[in-house]
Design a protein around this motif. Structure first.
Motif, mmCIF file in Angstrom:
data_model
loop_
_atom_site.group_PDB
_atom_site.id
_atom_site.type_symbol
_atom_site.label_atom_id
_atom_site.label_comp_id
_atom_site.label_asym_id
_atom_site.label_seq_id
_atom_site.Cartn_x
_atom_site.Cartn_y
_atom_site.Cartn_z
ATOM 1 N N ALA A 111 0.834 -1.204 0.000
ATOM 2 C CA ALA A 111 0.000 0.000 0.000
ATOM 3 C C ALA A 111 0.867 1.252 0.000
ATOM 4 C CB ALA A 111 -0.937 -0.011 1.209
ATOM 5 N N ALA A 146 2.278 1.844 -3.370
ATOM 6 C CA ALA A 146 1.225 2.285 -4.285
ATOM 7 C C ALA A 146 0.757 3.711 -3.980
ATOM 8 C CB ALA A 146 0.042 1.332 -4.203
ATOM 9 N N LYS A 177 -0.857 4.677 -1.208
ATOM 10 C CA LYS A 177 -2.186 4.628 -0.603
ATOM 11 C C LYS A 177 -2.153 4.682 0.922
ATOM 12 C CE LYS A 177 -4.059 4.189 -4.629
ATOM 13 N NZ LYS A 177 -4.769 5.304 -5.233
ATOM 14 N N LYS A 205 -11.283 10.449 3.513
ATOM 15 C CA LYS A 205 -10.339 9.763 2.621
ATOM 16 C C LYS A 205 -9.779 8.479 3.230
ATOM 17 C CE LYS A 205 -8.985 13.901 0.162
ATOM 18 N NZ LYS A 205 -7.938 14.831 -0.198
ATOM 19 N N CYS A 250 -9.842 4.846 4.763
ATOM 20 C CA CYS A 250 -10.685 3.646 4.763
ATOM 21 C C CYS A 250 -10.409 2.805 6.007
ATOM 22 C CB CYS A 250 -10.411 2.810 3.524
ATOM 23 S SG CYS A 250 -10.747 3.683 1.988
ATOM 24 N N VAL A 298 -5.020 4.062 5.696
ATOM 25 C CA VAL A 298 -5.044 3.441 4.373
ATOM 26 C C VAL A 298 -6.144 4.140 3.588
ATOM 27 C CG1 VAL A 298 -5.312 1.278 3.109
ATOM 28 C CG2 VAL A 298 -4.318 1.248 5.407
ATOM 29 N N THR A 299 -5.794 4.668 2.418
ATOM 30 C CA THR A 299 -6.750 5.480 1.654
ATOM 31 C C THR A 299 -7.387 4.741 0.482
ATOM 32 O OG1 THR A 299 -4.973 6.391 0.289
ATOM 33 C CG2 THR A 299 -5.595 7.629 2.277
ATOM 34 N N ASP A 300 -7.090 3.470 0.335
ATOM 35 C CA ASP A 300 -7.651 2.672 -0.755
ATOM 36 C C ASP A 300 -8.483 1.539 -0.157
ATOM 37 O OD1 ASP A 300 -7.455 1.795 -3.770
ATOM 38 O OD2 ASP A 300 -7.045 0.001 -2.569
ATOM 39 N N GLN A 301 -9.723 1.397 -0.613
ATOM 40 C CA GLN A 301 -10.622 0.395 -0.047
ATOM 41 C C GLN A 301 -10.087 -1.025 -0.252
ATOM 42 O OE1 GLN A 301 -13.433 1.275 1.792
ATOM 43 N NE2 GLN A 301 -13.262 -0.851 2.381
ATOM 44 N N GLY A 302 -9.493 -1.299 -1.400
ATOM 45 C CA GLY A 302 -8.946 -2.628 -1.682
ATOM 46 C C GLY A 302 -7.822 -2.997 -0.720
ATOM 47 N N PHE A 303 -6.883 -2.087 -0.524
ATOM 48 C CA PHE A 303 -5.792 -2.337 0.419
ATOM 49 C C PHE A 303 -6.321 -2.433 1.847
ATOM 50 C CE2 PHE A 303 -2.787 -0.692 -2.869
ATOM 51 C CZ PHE A 303 -1.961 -1.800 -2.906
#
Length: 110
Positions: A14, A17, A19, A35, A37, A87-92
């Motif tokens: 992450a 990336a 994120k 922002k 997650c 962590v700013t990305d839902q997938g991560f």
């Protein structure tokens, strides 16, 4: 690879990336802005920091977990010791939460 290492590895991915957000003020801004997650608090963070972020995340509906220690988190993301990460990305966030849920010593803060 143990589940513990998989969680730390996911943090590293992450970070690479772009994120992750680290640092108290920037994590707080990410939570307020919607922002973040997932917020990860090191197990060796101060009680005051844990309470502050537990309350803030609860009021903004952001998932929060307490895991690892500041050295492990810092090493996983290639930085000095870190106590707070957003962590700013839902997938991560989902990937990291899945790894953390497999660990017995992780305490989810709700």
């Amino acid at each position: 690879m143990t589940t513990r290492n998989k969680g730390l590895s996911a943090l590293g991915m992450a970070m690479r990336a772009g994120k992750l957000i680290t640092g108290e003020e920037t994590v707080l801004k990410a939570v307020r802005a919607g922002k973040a997650c997932l917020v990860l608090v090191a197990g060796d963070a101060s009680d005051n920091t844990k309470k502050k972020f537990r309350d803030k995340c609860a009021s903004y509906g952001v998932a929060i977990a307490e895991a690892y220690d500041r050295v492990q988190i810092g090493q996983a993301i290639g930085k000095e010791m870190r106590v707070l990460i957003a962590v700013t990305d839902q997938g991560f966030a989902k990937m990291i939460q899945n790894q953390l849920s497999d660990q017995a010593e992780v305490e989810y803060i709700d």
